[in-house]
Design an enzyme around this catalytic site. Structure first.
Site, PDB file in Angstrom:
ATOM      1  N   CYS A 167     -75.825  -2.841 -20.778  1.00 34.46           N
ATOM      2  CA  CYS A 167     -74.618  -2.014 -20.728  1.00 34.46           C
ATOM      3  C   CYS A 167     -74.219  -2.067 -22.503  1.00 34.46           C
ATOM      4  O   CYS A 167     -75.482  -0.711 -22.716  1.00 34.46           O
ATOM      5  CB  CYS A 167     -73.573  -2.813 -20.314  1.00 34.46           C
ATOM      6  SG  CYS A 167     -72.434  -1.632 -20.006  1.00 34.46           S
ATOM      7  N   ASP A 224     -75.255   3.122  -9.845  1.00 38.30           N
ATOM      8  CA  ASP A 224     -74.830   3.144 -11.228  1.00 38.30           C
ATOM      9  C   ASP A 224     -73.711   4.462 -11.475  1.00 38.30           C
ATOM     10  O   ASP A 224     -74.000   5.454 -11.450  1.00 38.30           O
ATOM     11  CB  ASP A 224     -75.040   2.974 -12.429  1.00 38.30           C
ATOM     12  CG  ASP A 224     -74.704   2.524 -13.437  1.00 38.30           C
ATOM     13  OD1 ASP A 224     -73.475   2.670 -13.756  1.00 38.30           O
ATOM     14  OD2 ASP A 224     -75.131   1.883 -14.383  1.00 38.30           O
ATOM     15  N   HIS A 259     -73.841  -0.235 -11.690  1.00 35.13           N
ATOM     16  CA  HIS A 259     -74.141  -1.178 -12.960  1.00 35.13           C
ATOM     17  C   HIS A 259     -74.135  -2.961 -13.065  1.00 35.13           C
ATOM     18  O   HIS A 259     -73.590  -3.134 -12.243  1.00 35.13           O
ATOM     19  CB  HIS A 259     -73.172  -0.388 -13.748  1.00 35.13           C
ATOM     20  CG  HIS A 259     -73.121  -0.504 -14.728  1.00 35.13           C
ATOM     21  ND1 HIS A 259     -73.614   0.266 -15.987  1.00 35.13           N
ATOM     22  CD2 HIS A 259     -72.235  -1.729 -16.142  1.00 35.13           C
ATOM     23  CE1 HIS A 259     -73.480  -0.336 -16.870  1.00 35.13           C
ATOM     24  NE2 HIS A 259     -72.740  -0.600 -17.115  1.00 35.13           N
TER      25      HIS A 259
END
Length: 291
Positions: A167, A224, A259
């Site tokens: 991330c 995502d 994600h």
């Protein structure tokens, strides 16, 4: 050395909101992500490893980091493990141990420590506004440089240097692969690729793609919602205009993965994509001489 049976890792216990109060780096979880999922959270034991907190000198500052290395081994290749916005919690420490089990000297630095403690924030918006948004990219690059230099003093082989991140750390992975010519390879897990420039974040991965000094493997989720696939396409186009390292970079997109699909302690975890990504990560480092 580079094969890992993820099924052999054991699930950990469940964590509640009291567990964000940690006794040291690499323990507990951030309040913003609790409670965690006991049924999927992976725990890698430390047998055969030397693990724990280290203080890494960065100028006149001591940067805390979680370090995991093969016990008694010198000359291990180095992997810098860059955390999510939640800091170096139990999952990130576990990832470092997974690398150490594969023979790596793994360092997970607490890169937010000057701005605040992300573990203590229960509200995501406040965490981003009060801590994460205040961390300068230049500071992070210098901290990672210091980690690589420190590893050399500890008997590791810093000429075999890899970087990986998740991330927030995925974005940093791309930037660091463009920053440090000593890096041999990077693996970016669902890191943001584009964004608005500001004094603390003057450039984003798409802006430095052509100047990568090491090839990066990007592992991304097709579902995502925070990283649209058109930004992956923009990054591919930018890489195609760059030098050898840029053109050697690759993407793997898992169509149904959201994600944070590697974060086994969160509902976003997708085991199949996470396991495949981990195997590809290890193979990528090996193929680029980080082994």
């Amino acid at each position: 050395m580079l094969e890992q049976d993820i099924d052999s890792l054991t699930p950990s216990r469940a964590f509640s909101r009291r567990d964000f109060v940690r006794t040291g780096i690499g323990t507990g979880f951030a309040a913003a992500v609790l409670p965690t999922l006991a049924q999927s959270t992976i725990t890698t034991d430390a047998s055969g490893l030397t693990v724990g907190e280290a203080m890494i000198p960065v100028g006149g500052f001591n940067l805390p980091a979680y370090v995991a290395r093969p016990q008694g081994k010198t000359g291990a290749p180095v992997v810098l493990v860059v955390s999510e916005i939640f800091g170096v919690h139990e999952h990130i420490a576990d990832v470092a141990r997974r690398f150490a089990k594969q023979g790596y000297f793994a360092i997970a630095p607490e890169l937010f420590v000057r701005q605040g403690d992300p573990m203590s924030y229960g509200e995501l918006a406040r965490l981003i506004a009060e801590v994460i948004s205040k961390v300068p990219d230049e500071q992070v690059m210098g901290d990672l440089d210091a980690c690589a230099a420190w590893a050399k003093t500890q008997g590791a082989d810093a000429t075999k240097l890899g970087v990986t991140g998740f991330c927030w750390g995925g974005r940093i992975t791309w930037l660091y692969a463009a920053h440090n010519p000593a890096v041999k390879a990077g693996v970016a897990w669902y890191g943001r690729l584009v964004g608005e420039s500001n004094p603390l974040q003057p450039r984003h991965p798409v802006d430095v793609a052509a100047s990568l000094k090491a090839p990066v493997l990007g592992l991304y989720g097709g579902a995502d919602t925070g990283i649209p696939l058109d930004t992956v396409d923009k990054m591919k186009q930018a890489l195609a205009q760059g030098g050898p390292a840029a053109r050697a970079s690759q993407f793997v997109v898992y169509p149904d993965a959201p994600h944070a699909f590697h974060a086994d302690y969160r509902p976003s975890y997708r085991r199949q994509a996470a396991e495949d990504g981990w195997k590809r990560c290890l193979a990528w480092f090996r193929s680029q001489g980080v082994a």
